[in-house]
Design a protein around this motif. Structure first.
Motif, PDB file in Angstrom:
ATOM      1  N   THR A   1       4.851  -7.511   0.829  1.00  0.00           N
ATOM      2  CA  THR A   1       5.231  -6.102   0.818  1.00  0.00           C
ATOM      3  C   THR A   1       4.003  -5.239   0.567  1.00  0.00           C
ATOM      4  OG1 THR A   1       5.676  -6.126  -1.548  1.00  0.00           O
ATOM      5  CG2 THR A   1       7.513  -6.694  -0.069  1.00  0.00           C
ATOM      6  N   ALA A   2       4.164  -3.923   0.824  1.00  0.00           N
ATOM      7  CA  ALA A   2       3.041  -2.993   0.648  1.00  0.00           C
ATOM      8  C   ALA A   2       2.565  -2.970  -0.804  1.00  0.00           C
ATOM      9  CB  ALA A   2       3.460  -1.596   1.102  1.00  0.00           C
ATOM     10  N   LEU A   3       3.529  -3.051  -1.749  1.00  0.00           N
ATOM     11  CA  LEU A   3       3.152  -3.036  -3.161  1.00  0.00           C
ATOM     12  C   LEU A   3       2.359  -4.278  -3.541  1.00  0.00           C
ATOM     13  CD1 LEU A   3       3.322  -1.536  -5.811  1.00  0.00           C
ATOM     14  CD2 LEU A   3       5.518  -2.660  -6.270  1.00  0.00           C
ATOM     15  N   SER A   4       2.745  -5.421  -2.983  1.00  0.00           N
ATOM     16  CA  SER A   4       2.011  -6.659  -3.256  1.00  0.00           C
ATOM     17  C   SER A   4       0.596  -6.590  -2.720  1.00  0.00           C
ATOM     18  CB  SER A   4       2.760  -7.840  -2.635  1.00  0.00           C
ATOM     19  OG  SER A   4       2.017  -9.027  -2.777  1.00  0.00           O
ATOM     20  N   VAL A   5       0.434  -6.077  -1.502  1.00  0.00           N
ATOM     21  CA  VAL A   5      -0.908  -5.942  -0.910  1.00  0.00           C
ATOM     22  C   VAL A   5      -1.749  -4.990  -1.736  1.00  0.00           C
ATOM     23  CG1 VAL A   5      -2.180  -5.151   1.113  1.00  0.00           C
ATOM     24  CG2 VAL A   5      -0.089  -6.518   1.392  1.00  0.00           C
ATOM     25  N   ARG A   6      -1.140  -3.894  -2.205  1.00  0.00           N
ATOM     26  CA  ARG A   6      -1.876  -2.915  -2.994  1.00  0.00           C
ATOM     27  C   ARG A   6      -2.353  -3.519  -4.308  1.00  0.00           C
ATOM     28  NH1 ARG A   6       0.516   2.888  -5.166  1.00  0.00           N
ATOM     29  NH2 ARG A   6      -1.446   3.632  -6.103  1.00  0.00           N
ATOM     30  N   ARG A   7      -1.478  -4.307  -4.958  1.00  0.00           N
ATOM     31  CA  ARG A   7      -1.896  -4.947  -6.211  1.00  0.00           C
ATOM     32  C   ARG A   7      -3.033  -5.932  -5.980  1.00  0.00           C
ATOM     33  NH1 ARG A   7       3.357  -6.278 -10.057  1.00  0.00           N
ATOM     34  NH2 ARG A   7       3.949  -4.095 -10.459  1.00  0.00           N
ATOM     35  N   ARG A   8      -2.971  -6.657  -4.854  1.00  0.00           N
ATOM     36  CA  ARG A   8      -4.048  -7.601  -4.542  1.00  0.00           C
ATOM     37  C   ARG A   8      -5.364  -6.875  -4.333  1.00  0.00           C
ATOM     38  NH1 ARG A   8      -1.899  -9.756  -0.270  1.00  0.00           N
ATOM     39  NH2 ARG A   8      -0.473 -11.027  -1.509  1.00  0.00           N
ATOM     40  N   LYS A   9      -5.303  -5.719  -3.684  1.00  0.00           N
ATOM     41  CA  LYS A   9      -6.518  -4.930  -3.467  1.00  0.00           C
ATOM     42  C   LYS A   9      -7.068  -4.398  -4.781  1.00  0.00           C
ATOM     43  CE  LYS A   9      -5.564  -3.422   1.291  1.00  0.00           C
ATOM     44  NZ  LYS A   9      -5.309  -2.254   2.179  1.00  0.00           N
ATOM     45  N   LEU A  10      -6.169  -3.979  -5.671  1.00  0.00           N
ATOM     46  CA  LEU A  10      -6.618  -3.483  -6.965  1.00  0.00           C
ATOM     47  C   LEU A  10      -7.304  -4.575  -7.778  1.00  0.00           C
ATOM     48  CD1 LEU A  10      -3.647  -1.155  -8.022  1.00  0.00           C
ATOM     49  CD2 LEU A  10      -5.955  -0.471  -7.325  1.00  0.00           C
ATOM     50  N   ARG A  11      -6.793  -5.798  -7.646  1.00  0.00           N
ATOM     51  CA  ARG A  11      -7.437  -6.911  -8.355  1.00  0.00           C
ATOM     52  C   ARG A  11      -8.822  -7.213  -7.800  1.00  0.00           C
ATOM     53  NH1 ARG A  11      -2.090 -10.805  -8.325  1.00  0.00           N
ATOM     54  NH2 ARG A  11      -0.914  -9.701  -9.974  1.00  0.00           N
TER      55      ARG A  11
END
Length: 313
Positions: free
Chosen positions: A17-27
């Motif tokens: 999901t978009a939220l999962s991708v965003r969290r991965r990018k933040l990490r």
């Protein structure tokens, strides 16, 4: 299902999901931001150290056309057997102690004198700090004329009171102390700034309580101010040791290591080995020994001063 996917579901985020991708990018963001600094650190710090380490294990005769051959610790054996290296190491030890102690005392005295914000303190602060703004080569050139025997500024004023100065840079018993005098003059004002900042963090309540209890100025300095300044002193000692081992411009201008190797410091010895004697293996070995000594001294200074601060606390 993978472990990352199960973890995402537990966190309430479906994989992909978009939220999962965003969290991965933040990490990944901290590593992306650190990448340029890590790249420069690897290229200009770790890679040169690795190259010096490799060069210290090889011997390549200069000007003979002979191929380099592996000598292992042979360069280190030659280094410690060299009287010039032992003299340079002893000179550096005397130079470090002779500069560090009076510089710290003067820097603290200057900071105590100018810590109050008055017009006169501002003038004094400028006067004390000015020598640190002078480039080291320029300062050495200035002191070269001050130390000239017979006609220099120092001998001129000594003559006014009926004294005759020695050969400040030509006498092997005095030359190193002349270089030490220049370095103290140059550095004391710079380290004053750190002590001024440290004095701002000394608890005023503790100082006032000591005054109420009848502590005099020396007792307040010894039992209140100095323990509170221990972290500042530790930092200044480490910075000063690094500077003392990595600055050699004044030696080149004033004495070029003479007379009779009396002012030959480790960095100048490394310079001579590499660029005058073309003994790159020995120069690399001397560099590693110098770095190891500097690291040990720095860590030792931090440990001792931190332990002292903890004891007073």
């Amino acid at each position: 299902m993978s472990l990352a996917g199960a973890s995402a579901i537990i966190d309430g985020v479906q994989p992909g999901t978009a939220l999962s991708v965003r969290r991965r990018k933040l990490r990944l963001l901290p590593y992306v931001l650190l990448a340029p600094s890590l790249l420069f650190l690897a290229l200009f710090t770790y890679l040169p150290v690795l190259r010096v380490l490799v060069e210290s294990l090889w011997d390549k005769p200069h000007g003979t056309g002979a191929a380099a051959h592996f000598v292992g610790l042979g360069n280190f054996a030659k280094l410690f057997a060299d009287p010039a290296f032992r003299q340079a190491a002893l000179n550096n030890l005397v130079y470090a102690v002779g500069v560090l102690v009076p510089t710290l005392v003067l820097a603290l005295a200057f900071a105590l004198a100018v810590q109050r914000s008055t017009r006169f303190s501002s003038v004094l602060r400028t006067v004390f700090f000015f020598p640190s703004l002078v480039p080291l080569v320029a300062a050495a050139s200035l002191f070269f004329f001050i130390f000239l025997p017979g006609v220099g500024l120092l001998d001129y004023y000594l003559g006014k009171i009926g004294l005759q100065g020695p050969n400040w840079l030509g006498d092997s018993d005095i030359a190193l102390w002349s270089v030490i005098g220049l370095t103290v003059w140059k550095n004391a004002g710079y380290y004053m700034l750190f002590y001024i900042a440290g004095l701002q963090n000394v608890p005023r309540d503790t100082v006032e309580a000591a005054m109420i209890d009848g502590a005099n100025a020396w007792q307040r300095l010894r039992f209140v101010i100095l323990p509170a300044l221990a972290p500042t002193t530790a930092f200044v000692v480490v910075i000063a040791l690094i500077q003392l081992l990595t600055n050699v411009d004044h030696v080149i201008v004033l004495t070029r290591g003479g007379p009779s190797n009396a002012t030959n410091l480790l960095l100048y010895y490394i310079f001579q080995s590499a660029h005058e004697n073309f003994d790159y293996g020995r120069a690399a070995a001397a560099t590693l020994v110098s770095v190891a000594a500097l690291l040990a001294l720095s860590l030792g200074s931090l440990r001792i001063l931190e332990r002292g601060a903890g004891g007073h606390g």
